[in-house]
Design a protein around this motif. Structure first.
Motif, PDB file in Angstrom:
ATOM      1  N   GLU A  32       0.826  -1.204   0.000  1.00  0.00           N
ATOM      2  CA  GLU A  32       0.000   0.000   0.000  1.00  0.00           C
ATOM      3  C   GLU A  32       0.865   1.261   0.000  1.00  0.00           C
ATOM      4  N   CYS A  90       3.857   5.795   2.024  1.00  0.00           N
ATOM      5  CA  CYS A  90       2.822   4.932   2.583  1.00  0.00           C
ATOM      6  C   CYS A  90       1.677   5.821   3.071  1.00  0.00           C
ATOM      7  N   LYS A  92      -2.175   6.539   4.808  1.00  0.00           N
ATOM      8  CA  LYS A  92      -2.983   6.019   5.907  1.00  0.00           C
ATOM      9  C   LYS A  92      -4.084   5.125   5.347  1.00  0.00           C
ATOM     10  N   PRO A  93      -4.563   4.163   6.134  1.00  0.00           N
ATOM     11  CA  PRO A  93      -5.613   3.261   5.644  1.00  0.00           C
ATOM     12  C   PRO A  93      -6.840   4.025   5.153  1.00  0.00           C
ATOM     13  N   GLU A  96      -6.160   6.792  -0.956  1.00  0.00           N
ATOM     14  CA  GLU A  96      -5.555   6.299  -2.193  1.00  0.00           C
ATOM     15  C   GLU A  96      -5.413   7.432  -3.195  1.00  0.00           C
TER      16      GLU A  96
END
Length: 104
Positions: A32, A90, A92-93, A96
């Motif tokens: 990710e 990277c 954060k969850p 995108e």
């Protein structure tokens, strides 16, 4: 960690281009992360601030890698391609970046 003030003009120049390759796509799916080509003198806080400013996402971490330029020859002369720097960002969850939609 201290908050560093970086000019918006500098942040616009830090990111050169996203890396769109088979390896970068594999890294994006597995870890990710998103891969960018950045200027050689870019720092991790500058890269983080630039991605957050340009793409309106939250960055979790930044890792960088310096790549040595390949040595090439033309006849009897040898030369070297330019060295480059890549940043692995990277997010954060739930965040995108979709480059195919950004270009429209």
């Amino acid at each position: 960690m201290s908050v560093v003030k970086i000019s918006e003009e500098r942040l616009m120049k830090v990111l050169l281009a996203p890396v769109i390759s088979e390896k970068a796509t594999m890294v994006a799916e597995k870890n990710e992360q998103i891969v960018f080509r950045v200027t050689k003198d870019a720092t991790k806080p500058e890269i983080k601030a630039a991605v957050e400013l340009l793409f309106k996402v939250e960055v979790l971490s930044v890792q960088t890698a310096n790549r040595q330029g390949k040595q090439k020859r033309t006849g009897a002369h040898t030369g070297r391609r330019n060295h480059t720097k890549r940043a692995f960002v990277c997010l954060k969850p739930g965040q995108e970046i979709n480059f195919s939609e950004e270009a429209k």
